[in-house]
Design a protein around this motif. Structure first.
Motif, PDB file in Angstrom:
ATOM      1  N   GLN A  24      48.786  40.646  53.383  1.00  0.00           N
ATOM      2  CA  GLN A  24      49.072  41.944  52.765  1.00  0.00           C
ATOM      3  C   GLN A  24      48.496  42.042  51.359  1.00  0.00           C
ATOM      4  N   ARG A  25      48.581  40.942  50.610  1.00  0.00           N
ATOM      5  CA  ARG A  25      48.016  40.951  49.252  1.00  0.00           C
ATOM      6  C   ARG A  25      46.503  41.163  49.293  1.00  0.00           C
ATOM      7  N   ASP A  28      45.681  44.732  50.127  1.00  0.00           N
ATOM      8  CA  ASP A  28      45.846  45.542  48.898  1.00  0.00           C
ATOM      9  C   ASP A  28      44.588  45.465  48.035  1.00  0.00           C
ATOM     10  N   ALA A  31      41.688  47.355  49.603  1.00  0.00           N
ATOM     11  CA  ALA A  31      41.909  48.805  49.468  1.00  0.00           C
ATOM     12  C   ALA A  31      41.621  49.247  48.037  1.00  0.00           C
ATOM     13  N   TYR A  32      42.022  48.420  47.080  1.00  0.00           N
ATOM     14  CA  TYR A  32      41.772  48.740  45.662  1.00  0.00           C
ATOM     15  C   TYR A  32      40.260  48.861  45.415  1.00  0.00           C
ATOM     16  N   ASN A  35      38.920  51.998  47.187  1.00  0.00           N
ATOM     17  CA  ASN A  35      39.335  53.194  46.435  1.00  0.00           C
ATOM     18  C   ASN A  35      38.439  53.408  45.218  1.00  0.00           C
ATOM     19  N   ASP A  60      46.923  48.967  58.398  1.00  0.00           N
ATOM     20  CA  ASP A  60      47.422  48.583  57.074  1.00  0.00           C
ATOM     21  C   ASP A  60      46.474  49.046  55.976  1.00  0.00           C
ATOM     22  N   LEU A  61      45.173  48.854  56.207  1.00  0.00           N
ATOM     23  CA  LEU A  61      44.175  49.203  55.183  1.00  0.00           C
ATOM     24  C   LEU A  61      44.182  50.709  54.893  1.00  0.00           C
ATOM     25  N   ARG A  63      46.389  52.918  55.182  1.00  0.00           N
ATOM     26  CA  ARG A  63      47.576  53.444  54.496  1.00  0.00           C
ATOM     27  C   ARG A  63      47.606  53.089  53.013  1.00  0.00           C
ATOM     28  N   LYS A  64      46.660  52.264  52.588  1.00  0.00           N
ATOM     29  CA  LYS A  64      46.557  51.916  51.160  1.00  0.00           C
ATOM     30  C   LYS A  64      45.435  52.712  50.489  1.00  0.00           C
ATOM     31  N   LYS A  66      43.485  55.831  48.876  1.00  0.00           N
ATOM     32  CA  LYS A  66      43.825  57.083  48.188  1.00  0.00           C
ATOM     33  C   LYS A  66      42.689  58.083  48.309  1.00  0.00           C
TER      34      LYS A  66
END
Ligand code: PRP
Length: 187
Positions: A24-25, A28, A31-32, A35, A60-61, A63-64, A66
């Motif tokens: 999960q980390r 994140d 995704a950062y 984004n 999972d990806l 939904r992170k 933006k």
């Protein structure tokens, strides 16, 4: 908040290679980066998940994210019932979106020989997208047979058979929340 029981290892699951929190980390972080790279895009990024293995990673990806995006899928097959890629990639189900003039990102669970992603990149480039990138959760560089350019990679892993978080062994273990090393029990 209810706690979710983590399924225990079975006889053929040798060890947890990447635990659920670590996955999960990393998702994140990916995704950062995505984004940041696509910040300000006006047209939605098309995320194309390669079925079946990528479905959990993609869920999972996305939904992170933006940035504006849409989700699509493609189904290919190269392994059949075997655990070795044959290099003979077949298109089973195509995307619904027209990729021409669009920003496209292929979402894969694992890169092994590279035959699948190589086929897909060549196939998608021929559709004339505005841009084409790849995000792969697991990379097994030791197994590479064909060179494929990756834009985002979750983890490099050794040459062991892995299951969980979308990856299967004969359709088993796909929904494990972690990635485990598997050695089939023969007795
Ligand atoms: C797996 C995986 C990749 C491909 C990678 O798919 O999901 O798509 O193999 O291997 P390669 O780099 O050697 O081509 P598989 O054919 O097992 O189908 P599945 O995703 O439905 O399990």
């Amino acid at each position: 908040m209810t706690s979710i029981a983590i399924p225990a290892l079975t006889k053929d699951l040798v060890r947890v290679l990447i635990d659920a929190d670590t996955i999960q980390r990393r998702v994140d972080e990916l995704a950062y980066q995505i984004n940041k790279e696509y910040e300000g895009i006006e047209e939605s990024l098309i995320l194309v998940g390669v079925l079946k293995g990528s479905f959990i990673f993609l869920a999972d990806l996305c939904r992170k994210l933006k940035i504006p995006h849409v989700v699509d899928f493609i189904s290919l097959s190269s392994y059949g019932a075997s655990s070795q890629s044959t290099g003979n990639v077949r298109l089973i189900m195509d995307t619904r979106e027209n990729l021409q003039g669009r920003h496209v990102m292929i979402v894969e669970d694992i890169l092994d020989s590279g035959f699948t992603l190589d086929y897909l990149c060549r196939n998608f480039k021929a559709r004339d997208p505005d841009s084409l990138k790849t995000v792969v959760l697991l990379d097994k560089p030791d197994r590479r047979k064909v060179n494929v350019e990756l834009d985002y990679v979750g983890f490099e892993i050794p040459d062991v058979w892995v299951v969980g978080y979308g990856l299967d062994y004969a359709e088993r273990y796909r929904t494990l929340p972690y990635i485990a090393e598997m050695v089939p029990v023969t007795d």
